[in-house]
Design an enzyme around this catalytic site. Structure first.
Site, PDB file in Angstrom:
ATOM      1  N   HIS A   1       0.837  -1.192   0.000  1.00  0.00           N
ATOM      2  CA  HIS A   1       0.000   0.000   0.000  1.00  0.00           C
ATOM      3  C   HIS A   1       0.879   1.253   0.000  1.00  0.00           C
ATOM      4  O   HIS A   1       2.067   1.187   0.339  1.00  0.00           O
ATOM      5  CB  HIS A   1      -0.907  -0.002   1.222  1.00  0.00           C
ATOM      6  CG  HIS A   1      -2.005  -1.012   1.142  1.00  0.00           C
ATOM      7  ND1 HIS A   1      -3.160  -0.901   1.873  1.00  0.00           N
ATOM      8  CD2 HIS A   1      -2.133  -2.158   0.429  1.00  0.00           C
ATOM      9  CE1 HIS A   1      -3.959  -1.925   1.605  1.00  0.00           C
ATOM     10  NE2 HIS A   1      -3.345  -2.703   0.729  1.00  0.00           N
TER      11      HIS A   1
ATOM     12  N   GLU B   1       1.009   3.911   1.958  1.00  0.00           N
ATOM     13  CA  GLU B   1       1.582   4.273   3.250  1.00  0.00           C
ATOM     14  C   GLU B   1       2.706   3.319   3.638  1.00  0.00           C
ATOM     15  O   GLU B   1       3.745   3.745   4.159  1.00  0.00           O
ATOM     16  CB  GLU B   1       0.501   4.266   4.342  1.00  0.00           C
ATOM     17  CG  GLU B   1      -0.646   5.211   4.087  1.00  0.00           C
ATOM     18  CD  GLU B   1      -1.808   4.614   3.320  1.00  0.00           C
ATOM     19  OE1 GLU B   1      -2.918   5.149   3.426  1.00  0.00           O
ATOM     20  OE2 GLU B   1      -1.618   3.597   2.603  1.00  0.00           O
TER      21      GLU B   1
ATOM     22  N   SER C   1      -7.912   7.773   3.090  1.00  0.00           N
ATOM     23  CA  SER C   1      -7.994   7.362   4.490  1.00  0.00           C
ATOM     24  C   SER C   1      -7.410   5.954   4.642  1.00  0.00           C
ATOM     25  O   SER C   1      -7.738   5.054   3.878  1.00  0.00           O
ATOM     26  CB  SER C   1      -9.454   7.385   4.948  1.00  0.00           C
ATOM     27  OG  SER C   1      -9.539   7.147   6.328  1.00  0.00           O
TER      28      SER C   1
ATOM     29  N   CYS D   1      -6.296   2.157   5.427  1.00  0.00           N
ATOM     30  CA  CYS D   1      -6.907   0.875   5.765  1.00  0.00           C
ATOM     31  C   CYS D   1      -6.403   0.455   7.151  1.00  0.00           C
ATOM     32  O   CYS D   1      -5.527   1.093   7.730  1.00  0.00           O
ATOM     33  CB  CYS D   1      -6.542  -0.177   4.719  1.00  0.00           C
ATOM     34  SG  CYS D   1      -4.806  -0.702   4.814  1.00  0.00           S
TER      35      CYS D   1
ATOM     36  N   CYS E   1      -2.525  -0.188   7.358  1.00  0.00           N
ATOM     37  CA  CYS E   1      -1.720   1.034   7.378  1.00  0.00           C
ATOM     38  C   CYS E   1      -1.950   1.822   8.661  1.00  0.00           C
ATOM     39  O   CYS E   1      -1.008   2.358   9.239  1.00  0.00           O
ATOM     40  CB  CYS E   1      -2.018   1.865   6.140  1.00  0.00           C
ATOM     41  SG  CYS E   1      -1.516   1.013   4.608  1.00  0.00           S
TER      42      CYS E   1
END
Length: 149
Positions: free
Chosen positions: A53, A55, A78, A80, A83
């Site tokens: 991901h 992040e 936003s 998950c 993260c």
């Protein structure tokens, strides 16, 4: 332009990079003392790695650190739970979110664990993700749509 808007623009550039590579348009930057110390973008599709991901890629790029207490993570979407959990695990005290319309994420979890969360509701972040969802709904569904809290 505020610092939050400036750094979100850098995260959005990372999201665009992922989109241009055929991946999910999620980007992130990690900032310390007013400087970007790491950048990352979602590479789940590109690398065939479900944990890649935006992040996570950014935090990996930051490398080993003794502390994250003076950092802020900027992310276009936003986070998950994976993260968000990483943010809490490493003690990142502040997260700035570009948008939460396309995915509600886990902002409540972050706040419950002492993380300051600022949501910008950035139209460019929202539209890039919405465009991706329209163009590649199966990839979106595979990654996150079925996991929206």
């Amino acid at each position: 332009m505020t610092d939050d808007e400036k750094f979100m623009a850098e995260a959005l550039a990372q999201a665009q990079k992922s989109y241009d590579e055929g991946g999910l348009p999620i980007g992130a930057v990690l900032v310390e003392d007013g400087k970007v110390i790491a950048r990352g973008h979602n590479q789940r599709v590109q690398k065939g790695d479900p944990t890649a991901h935006g992040e996570m890629d950014c935090i990996r790029a930051a490398g080993r650190r003794a502390r994250y207490a003076s950092t802020t993570l900027y992310t276009t979407l936003s986070p998950c739970m994976m993260c968000a959990g990483t943010v809490v695990q490493f003690g990142i005290p502040r997260v700035v979110v570009g948008e939460a319309k396309n995915f509600h994420g886990n902002e409540a979890f972050l706040k419950e664990n002492g993380v300051e969360v600022t949501r910008l509701d950035d139209p460019a972040c929202t539209e890039l993700m919405a465009r991706f969802i329209r163009e590649k709904p199966a990839v979106w569904d595979e990654d996150i749509a079925g996991n929206d809290p």
